[in-house]
Structure formats: structure tokens, C-alpha cells
Design a protein around this motif. Structure first.
Motif, short mmCIF file in Angstrom:
data_model
loop_
_atom_site.label_atom_id
_atom_site.label_comp_id
_atom_site.label_asym_id
_atom_site.label_seq_id
_atom_site.Cartn_x
_atom_site.Cartn_y
_atom_site.Cartn_z
N SER A 1 37.90 46.75 37.55
CA SER A 1 38.58 47.98 37.97
C SER A 1 40.06 47.89 37.58
O SER A 1 40.58 46.79 37.35
CB SER A 1 38.44 48.15 39.48
OG SER A 1 38.90 47.00 40.16
N PRO A 2 40.76 49.04 37.46
CA PRO A 2 42.16 49.01 37.07
C PRO A 2 42.99 48.06 37.94
O PRO A 2 42.92 48.12 39.17
CB PRO A 2 42.60 50.47 37.24
CG PRO A 2 41.35 51.25 37.03
CD PRO A 2 40.25 50.41 37.65
N GLY A 3 43.73 47.19 37.28
CA GLY A 3 44.56 46.23 37.99
C GLY A 3 43.88 44.91 38.30
O GLY A 3 44.55 43.95 38.71
N ALA A 4 42.56 44.84 38.13
CA ALA A 4 41.87 43.57 38.37
C ALA A 4 42.30 42.54 37.33
O ALA A 4 42.63 42.89 36.19
CB ALA A 4 40.36 43.78 38.31
N PHE A 5 42.30 41.30 37.71
CA PHE A 5 42.64 40.17 36.83
C PHE A 5 44.10 40.22 36.37
O PHE A 5 44.47 39.56 35.40
CB PHE A 5 41.73 40.12 35.59
CG PHE A 5 40.26 40.28 35.89
CD1 PHE A 5 39.64 39.45 36.81
CD2 PHE A 5 39.50 41.24 35.27
CE1 PHE A 5 38.29 39.58 37.10
CE2 PHE A 5 38.15 41.38 35.53
CZ PHE A 5 37.54 40.55 36.45
N GLY A 6 44.92 41.02 37.04
CA GLY A 6 46.33 41.07 36.70
C GLY A 6 46.67 41.89 35.48
O GLY A 6 47.79 41.80 34.96
#
Length: 249
Positions: free
Chosen positions: A130-135
Motif C-alpha cells: 500500500s502507499p507508504g509501505a516499506f518506506g
């Protein structure tokens, strides 16, 4: 927050490239270091990949961040900063960036991680992009279908690896190396994780090596002891694993 492309632009100057001296598209092995950073054993694995006909890319997650070994030993290795699910953004960026190279066969990629690097691979495989996951702002923009193999060398699967038993969203062939004398996990815990990956549809080869965590790193630190003979066996298995993944490299 970086986009995937911006993260790769940030990482790329610090990537070490090893491979045959030609420009034809070849399979690529992406190597991700442990929490101690770039160490002397990784170039040996890169050379093993080269001997198998692959290009190898050793990705340094610390140099772009300006982090020293002293800093990372006291912060990353203790779980205070850059946990595996945060570092997964580096993996996504490397996959996308390296896949775009004309001298790489983007349909034949292998990811290889040692300890913290293995943790990051597992988080990337299991996490929701999802948007923003994993930085990174756009993790879903990365296509994992070219990742055909994953080498997990004594991956961190301790208390901070919250998703270690979460099903993977992409299930490549796996070689899971467990150190019998690992102070960070038991063999039983590792085999439970391996079984979960296998249940996702991956072909998982499990090797329990009779050494400590980081036995292939040529240093002795705390409970970790270098084992030269096991290191040679690990290098042999790494080359064979890549050879099986892309026999015509």
C-alpha cells in the motif's frame, strides 16, 4: 518520502557490480548485507554468481544514509532503526532499477539476503504494498514476477520480525540456510517459517549448517564464529542454487 525511482537514484551510486565482461542481458543476483553492513564475504558470493554466468549487484543500504559501522551495530542490529519492513523499500528500488539495465535479463532475478537482509526480503514478499509501505511512496509500482529465486542466509526471524509467519504474495524458489548454533533463532523456529513459505507454493530447500550466525563472515564477534569450511560449502551451494535457477546463463 522517496518514490521507488528516487530511492534507486539514491542507492545506485553505492552499488557494487560484479559480472562477466560483456553487455548481453544476463540473470542478476541482488545481494543485501546484514545489519553489520558491507563485509568481506559478500564479494565472494558475487564472484560465485559471476562464475555461474550471472551479474551480481551488492546493494549498500548504509552508505547513502551516511551511517557508520559503529552506528549500525548499536542501532540497526538492536532493532532501534531500519527494521526489515522499512529496509524492504531498498529491495524494491533495486529490483526496479536493476531490471531496467540493458545488461540484465529482468525475467531472471534472484534476491539474496544475509541476516537483516534476509529479514527485509521476507518482509517485501509478505507485506501489503500500500502507499507508504516499506518506506517508499509507491511500492505497488514494482513488478516482482521476475524474481525467480531467493537465498535466505540465517535470516532474522526473531521478535521484531512480526510477519515471519505471514503468507508471501510472491513465491519464488528458496534456499533457506539456518545456522544450527544461531543465537537469534532455534532450528525449530526456522523450520516453521520455512514450512510456511513452502505452503505458499514455493520450492524451499532447507540447509541446516553446523555453525553460528554469520559463520561465513571472516570475523569473530561475540557468539559468532567464522567457519572457513562451512563458508566454502555455502559458496558452493549459492553457485549451484543460481545455476539451477537459470541453467543457461
Amino acid at each position: 518520502m522517496h518514490t521507488v525511482a528516487e530511492r534507486w537514484e539514491w542507492l545506485e551510486p553505492h552499488v557494487v557490480v560484479v559480472g562477466p565482461e560483456d553487455d548481453r542481458p544476463r540473470p542478476a543476483a541482488l545481494l543485501f548485507h546484514g545489519c553489520g553492513g558491507m563485509r568481506a564475504h559478500l564479494p565472494r558470493y558475487a564472484e560465485a554468481a559471476k562464475a555461474a554466468g550471472w551479474r551480481a549487484f551488492i546493494v549498500d543500504s548504509y552508505a547513502p544514509r551516511g551511517w557508520s559501522r559503529t552506528f549500525t551495530l548499536t542501532t540497526v542490529c538492536t532493532g532501534l532503526v531500519l527494521r526489515g519492513y522499512e529496509r524492504a523499500g531498498d529491495l524494491l528500488a533495486a529490483i526496479q532499477g536493476i531490471s531496467a539495465r540493458p545488461d540484465v535479463d529482468a525475467s531472471q532475478l534472484a534476491v539474496a539476503g544475509w541476516s537483516h537482509g534476509g529479514w527485509a526480503i521476507m518482509e517485501m514478499m509478505s507485506g501489503e504494498p500500500s502507499p507508504g509501505a516499506f518506506g517508499v511512496a509507491d511500492p505497488a509500482s514494482v513488478d516482482l514476477s521476475g524474481v525467480k529465486a531467493a537465498w535466505l542466509a540465517y535470516p532474522y526471524i526473531g521478535p521484531f520480525a512480526f510477519n515471519r509467519m505471514k503468507a508471501w504474495r510472491h513465491c519464488p524458489r528458496v534456499l533457506a540456510l539456518t545456522a544450527r548454533k544461531d543465537h537469534l533463532t532455534t532450528v525449530r523456529n526456522a523450520e516453521m517459517v520455512n514450512a510456511m513459505i513452502r505452503n505458499c507454493g514455493s520450492e524451499v530447500e532447507s540447509w541446516v549448517a553446523d555453525g553460528t550466525h554469520a559463520f561465513d563472515e571472516p570475523t569473530n564477534n561475540g557468539p559468532m564464529r567464522h567457519h572457513p569450511e562451512l563458508t566454502e560449502e555455502a559458496l558452493r551451494r549459492f553457485r549451484a542454487f543460481l545455476g539451477d535457477a537459470a541453467p543457461h546463463a
